[in-house]
Design a protein around this motif. Structure first.
Motif, PDB file in Angstrom:
ATOM      1  N   MET A 163       0.882  -1.180  -0.034  1.00  0.00           N
ATOM      2  CA  MET A 163      -0.004   0.013   0.057  1.00  0.00           C
ATOM      3  C   MET A 163       0.878   1.341   0.078  1.00  0.00           C
ATOM      4  O   MET A 163       0.532   2.282  -0.406  1.00  0.00           O
ATOM      5  CB  MET A 163      -1.051   0.162   1.189  1.00  0.00           C
ATOM      6  CG  MET A 163      -1.838  -0.960   0.973  1.00  0.00           C
ATOM      7  SD  MET A 163      -3.160  -0.793   2.468  1.00  0.00           S
ATOM      8  CE  MET A 163      -4.438  -1.623   1.764  1.00  0.00           C
ATOM      9  N   THR A 164       2.095   1.271   0.473  1.00  0.00           N
ATOM     10  CA  THR A 164       3.189   2.315   0.589  1.00  0.00           C
ATOM     11  C   THR A 164       3.430   2.280  -0.944  1.00  0.00           C
ATOM     12  O   THR A 164       4.027   1.386  -1.559  1.00  0.00           O
ATOM     13  CB  THR A 164       4.268   2.171   1.320  1.00  0.00           C
ATOM     14  OG1 THR A 164       3.697   2.031   2.893  1.00  0.00           O
ATOM     15  CG2 THR A 164       5.104   3.289   1.415  1.00  0.00           C
ATOM     16  N   ILE A 179       4.526  13.931   1.455  1.00  0.00           N
ATOM     17  CA  ILE A 179       3.675  14.004   2.635  1.00  0.00           C
ATOM     18  C   ILE A 179       3.811  15.351   3.013  1.00  0.00           C
ATOM     19  O   ILE A 179       5.059  16.040   3.320  1.00  0.00           O
ATOM     20  CB  ILE A 179       4.433  13.023   3.579  1.00  0.00           C
ATOM     21  CG1 ILE A 179       3.961  11.496   3.246  1.00  0.00           C
ATOM     22  CG2 ILE A 179       3.586  13.383   5.116  1.00  0.00           C
ATOM     23  CD1 ILE A 179       4.395  10.667   4.251  1.00  0.00           C
ATOM     24  N   ASN A 239       3.020  17.880   6.231  1.00  0.00           N
ATOM     25  CA  ASN A 239       2.337  18.006   7.624  1.00  0.00           C
ATOM     26  C   ASN A 239       2.235  19.591   7.828  1.00  0.00           C
ATOM     27  O   ASN A 239       2.893  20.493   7.908  1.00  0.00           O
ATOM     28  CB  ASN A 239       3.752  17.928   8.598  1.00  0.00           C
ATOM     29  CG  ASN A 239       3.440  17.992  10.109  1.00  0.00           C
ATOM     30  OD1 ASN A 239       2.358  18.625  10.489  1.00  0.00           O
ATOM     31  ND2 ASN A 239       4.596  17.618  10.747  1.00  0.00           N
ATOM     32  N   SER A 294       0.567  20.774  10.530  1.00  0.00           N
ATOM     33  CA  SER A 294       0.443  21.344  11.935  1.00  0.00           C
ATOM     34  C   SER A 294       1.918  21.752  12.101  1.00  0.00           C
ATOM     35  O   SER A 294       2.184  22.823  12.796  1.00  0.00           O
ATOM     36  CB  SER A 294       0.499  19.866  12.749  1.00  0.00           C
ATOM     37  OG  SER A 294       0.754  20.460  13.954  1.00  0.00           O
ATOM     38  N   HIS A 335      -7.771  27.293   4.523  1.00  0.00           N
ATOM     39  CA  HIS A 335      -7.469  26.141   5.036  1.00  0.00           C
ATOM     40  C   HIS A 335      -6.771  25.155   3.888  1.00  0.00           C
ATOM     41  O   HIS A 335      -7.346  25.051   3.076  1.00  0.00           O
ATOM     42  CB  HIS A 335      -7.972  25.478   5.985  1.00  0.00           C
ATOM     43  CG  HIS A 335      -9.133  24.563   5.533  1.00  0.00           C
ATOM     44  ND1 HIS A 335     -10.185  24.883   4.977  1.00  0.00           N
ATOM     45  CD2 HIS A 335      -9.329  22.856   5.600  1.00  0.00           C
ATOM     46  CE1 HIS A 335     -10.947  23.978   4.405  1.00  0.00           C
ATOM     47  NE2 HIS A 335     -10.246  22.797   4.765  1.00  0.00           N
ATOM     48  N   ARG A 382      -7.063  18.057   4.193  1.00  0.00           N
ATOM     49  CA  ARG A 382      -6.121  17.111   4.574  1.00  0.00           C
ATOM     50  C   ARG A 382      -6.759  15.682   3.971  1.00  0.00           C
ATOM     51  O   ARG A 382      -7.980  15.800   3.623  1.00  0.00           O
ATOM     52  CB  ARG A 382      -6.526  16.675   6.295  1.00  0.00           C
ATOM     53  CG  ARG A 382      -5.789  17.729   7.047  1.00  0.00           C
ATOM     54  CD  ARG A 382      -5.784  17.559   8.369  1.00  0.00           C
ATOM     55  NE  ARG A 382      -5.075  18.248   9.193  1.00  0.00           N
ATOM     56  CZ  ARG A 382      -5.776  19.314  10.021  1.00  0.00           C
ATOM     57  NH1 ARG A 382      -6.914  19.406   9.956  1.00  0.00           N
ATOM     58  NH2 ARG A 382      -4.881  20.047  10.647  1.00  0.00           N
ATOM     59  N   GLY A 383      -5.968  14.883   3.678  1.00  0.00           N
ATOM     60  CA  GLY A 383      -6.311  13.634   3.160  1.00  0.00           C
ATOM     61  C   GLY A 383      -5.457  13.185   1.996  1.00  0.00           C
ATOM     62  O   GLY A 383      -4.131  13.582   1.824  1.00  0.00           O
ATOM     63  N   MET A 384      -5.812  12.223   1.160  1.00  0.00           N
ATOM     64  CA  MET A 384      -4.891  11.993  -0.142  1.00  0.00           C
ATOM     65  C   MET A 384      -5.468  12.263  -1.305  1.00  0.00           C
ATOM     66  O   MET A 384      -6.754  12.460  -1.581  1.00  0.00           O
ATOM     67  CB  MET A 384      -4.925  10.327  -0.178  1.00  0.00           C
ATOM     68  CG  MET A 384      -3.854   9.887  -0.974  1.00  0.00           C
ATOM     69  SD  MET A 384      -4.290   8.017  -1.424  1.00  0.00           S
ATOM     70  CE  MET A 384      -5.460   8.258  -3.115  1.00  0.00           C
ATOM     71  N   PHE A 435      -0.046  13.055   0.077  1.00  0.00           N
ATOM     72  CA  PHE A 435      -0.790  12.889   1.412  1.00  0.00           C
ATOM     73  C   PHE A 435      -0.559  14.230   2.329  1.00  0.00           C
ATOM     74  O   PHE A 435       0.487  14.545   2.665  1.00  0.00           O
ATOM     75  CB  PHE A 435      -0.394  11.759   2.347  1.00  0.00           C
ATOM     76  CG  PHE A 435      -0.428  10.547   1.283  1.00  0.00           C
ATOM     77  CD1 PHE A 435      -1.469   9.689   1.366  1.00  0.00           C
ATOM     78  CD2 PHE A 435       0.767  10.070   0.438  1.00  0.00           C
ATOM     79  CE1 PHE A 435      -1.701   8.673   0.417  1.00  0.00           C
ATOM     80  CE2 PHE A 435       0.854   9.028  -0.065  1.00  0.00           C
ATOM     81  CZ  PHE A 435      -0.374   8.090  -0.191  1.00  0.00           C
ATOM     82  N   ILE A 436      -1.763  14.773   2.712  1.00  0.00           N
ATOM     83  CA  ILE A 436      -1.723  15.920   3.602  1.00  0.00           C
ATOM     84  C   ILE A 436      -2.275  15.579   5.064  1.00  0.00           C
ATOM     85  O   ILE A 436      -3.588  15.205   5.062  1.00  0.00           O
ATOM     86  CB  ILE A 436      -2.383  17.162   3.031  1.00  0.00           C
ATOM     87  CG1 ILE A 436      -1.931  17.419   1.782  1.00  0.00           C
ATOM     88  CG2 ILE A 436      -2.283  18.450   4.062  1.00  0.00           C
ATOM     89  CD1 ILE A 436      -2.742  18.310   0.649  1.00  0.00           C
ATOM     90  N   TYR A 437      -1.700  15.837   6.025  1.00  0.00           N
ATOM     91  CA  TYR A 437      -2.191  15.701   7.482  1.00  0.00           C
ATOM     92  C   TYR A 437      -2.062  16.959   8.276  1.00  0.00           C
ATOM     93  O   TYR A 437      -1.181  17.605   8.092  1.00  0.00           O
ATOM     94  CB  TYR A 437      -1.777  14.399   8.175  1.00  0.00           C
ATOM     95  CG  TYR A 437      -0.372  14.476   8.820  1.00  0.00           C
ATOM     96  CD1 TYR A 437       0.654  14.134   7.884  1.00  0.00           C
ATOM     97  CD2 TYR A 437      -0.184  14.797  10.046  1.00  0.00           C
ATOM     98  CE1 TYR A 437       2.058  14.251   8.227  1.00  0.00           C
ATOM     99  CE2 TYR A 437       1.152  14.915  10.411  1.00  0.00           C
ATOM    100  CZ  TYR A 437       2.409  14.650   9.531  1.00  0.00           C
ATOM    101  OH  TYR A 437       3.616  14.853   9.944  1.00  0.00           O
TER     102      TYR A 437
END
Lengths: 238, 272
Positions: free
Chosen positions: A89-90, A97, A99, A101, A139, A142-144, A236-238
């Motif tokens: 899956m990776t 990616i 981040n 925060s 903003h 977030r997500g894929m 990928f955003i978190y």
């Protein structure tokens, strides 16, 4: 000695139970009960650990070593199978990616970090246009996501909020006033709904949440991301 | 001496002390244990094919090897449940939480891709008897993802700032430049999942006297609140809501990133 005797006469000898001392004891007992309440879970754990195994676990059971061996082998196979489903899956190809925060961006390939840098993401400012009763929140989603389009020397098509924010009248949709060159850096990678990974003129703001939702990165990080990511690559955003 | 001589006074005093202690002990300690012990016996031998009821003695020379095999089997059952749970969550489009207390890590994942891995600096687990000594039911409990039901925190999920749009360009020019706010609140959050699981996650605290005092005070308050809630439920003959409570301490950056990344009804895969 005389005091004791008078006490005896007045209180003890009149009834079999002394309510005054009972109340004193009750007060102390209630305090003790509060302590028991405070440490109830710890007491339960201790008592539970002291209980004989027959009460805690399956009593009267023994273990068949052969079938236990079979169970272990089956479980090992099951675990290996599940791991083999999770590992692919990776993505093997480069991906990014973000981040939000800490405003950091990572260019990855498999589990390997190819490049790490600072970026700027959404400011979380809620812009209110009270006159026209419209509002926007800046903003970064977030997500894929996937790279939809790769752009060289992207031109910014200013949305309505860019004019509202500066107190300017909103021009028609195709007005040349909406197009601004040179503010998004050398490259842009669109990932849907108008969001891009792009460069910036405000490099000292990198690492801070100051954008309208796009992801701003420094020149070197941007060119590396542009080179490595293709249309369809994952973000990928978190 | 005086009390010893006056037996009735002593008796009254002792009854006064013992009565509330006994009632509290019965309510919050003895009754839950009795209930859990009875519950434990109900599920006897329900899951394993290799555990059978018999009165035959176990040969001594095999005991150690068998015990090791049993431990290995239990660990594998839990690992399998954990992986099943992660696989189910990887089929969804949302960011989910992976807590591995065996490796002392907390991770954020989406679609099976690890986004962030955080080291757990300190952890504790409180589980009532219901889950203890019952690996079969423990692995069942862990095999499906947990779903976040409720959360609260000392920091906002989204640090939104409201800005009124200027009426014209002149007003826009007069507006002060936007400053990026500094977030210096202590990061703590509480997550309540389904199936009686709750987490408290805190940033690791600096060891100053004031912080230590505040930490102890908060812990005592938290415990009183929890035990009183449980007592209320026991008195109403209901099963307490939070039977497994896990406390984690992470670095400030990790705690903040994890809390802010979690969507509503976030999924969780847990390994303990």
């Amino acid at each position: 000695m005389q005091e004791v005797n008078s006490f005896d006469k007045n209180e003890l000898n009149t009834s079999g139970f002394n309510w005054k001392f009972f109340c004193v004891g009750l007060g102390i007992g209630i305090l003790g009960a509060a302590v028991i309440l405070l440490f109830a879970s710890t007491l339960r754990h201790w008592i539970y650990a002291l209980l004989p195994e027959s009460v805690r676990e399956h009593s009267g059971t023994i273990v068949d070593a052969d079938s236990l061996n079979r169970d272990v082998t089956n479980l090992e196979q099951g675990v290996a199978k599940l791991k083999s489903k999770l590992e692919p899956m990776t993505p093997g190809e480069p991906y990014v990616i973000v981040n939000t925060s800490e405003n950091k961006i990572y260019l990855m390939s498999g589990k390997k970090t190819l490049r790490e840098g600072v970026c700027s993401t959404g400011s979380y400012i809620l812009l209110k246009d009270s006159e026209n009763k419209r509002e926007w929140i800046f903003h970064t989603p977030r997500g894929m996501y996937r790279v939809i389009n790769k752009l060289k020397k992207p031109v910014w098509r200013k949305p309505d909020w860019a004019f509202v924010e500066e107190g300017l009248p909103i021009p028609p949709q195709n007005s040349p006033e909406r197009y601004e060159k040179g503010v998004l850096g050398e490259y842009g990678l669109a990932f849907g709904n108008g969001y891009l990974i792009h460069g910036t003129l405000y490099k000292r703001m990198l690492g801070m949440p100051v954008t309208h939702g796009c992801i701003r990165v420094g020149d070197e990080d941007l060119s590396s991301i542009y080179e490595n990511l293709q249309a369809g690559s994952k973000i990928f955003i978190y | 001496m005086w009390l010893i001589k006056n037996r009735k006074v002593l008796l009254s005093f002792i009854v006064g002390v013992v009565l509330p202690l006994l009632i509290m002990f019965l309510l919050v300690v003895a009754l839950p244990i009795i209930r859990n012990s009875l519950g434990g016996q109900r599920v006897k031998g329900e899951t394993s094919s290799s555990v059978r009821t018999s009165m035959d003695p176990v040969p001594l020379e095999h005991a150690k090897a068998t015990r090791e095999l049993l431990e290995r089997k239990n660990a594998l059952e839990i690992e399998q449940a954990f992986l099943q749970s992660r696989l189910k969550l990887a089929q969804t489009d949302s960011i989910f939480l992976v807590i591995d207390l065996v490796d002392s890590t907390v991770s954020l994942e989406i679609k099976g891709v690890e986004l962030r891995r955080c080291k757990v600096l300190r952890s504790s687990l409180k589980a009532e008897g219901e889950f203890m000594g019952k690996i079969g039911s423990l692995s069942d409990w862990l095999s499906a993802p947990f779903v976040l039901q409720q959360e609260h925190a000392t920091i906002p999920k989204e640090p939104i700032r409201v800005k009124e749009a200027p009426k014209n360009a002149a007003e826009a020019d007069l507006m002060p430049p936007e400053e990026v706010p500094v977030e210096d609140d202590v990061v703590s959050f509480w997550l309540y999942f389904d199936r009686n699981l709750s987490f408290s996650v805190k940033e690791i605290q600096p060891p100053s006297f004031g912080d230590r005092f505040r930490k102890v005070f908060n812990k005592v308050r938290e415990r009183f609140h929890f035990e009183l809630t449980e007592l209320g439920l026991w008195l109403r003959l209901k099963t307490p809501q939070s039977q497994v409570r896990i406390s984690l301490e992470l670095s400030r950056e990790d705690a903040k990133a994890v809390y802010r990344a979690l969507p509503d009804q976030a999924g969780l895969a847990l390994r303990i």
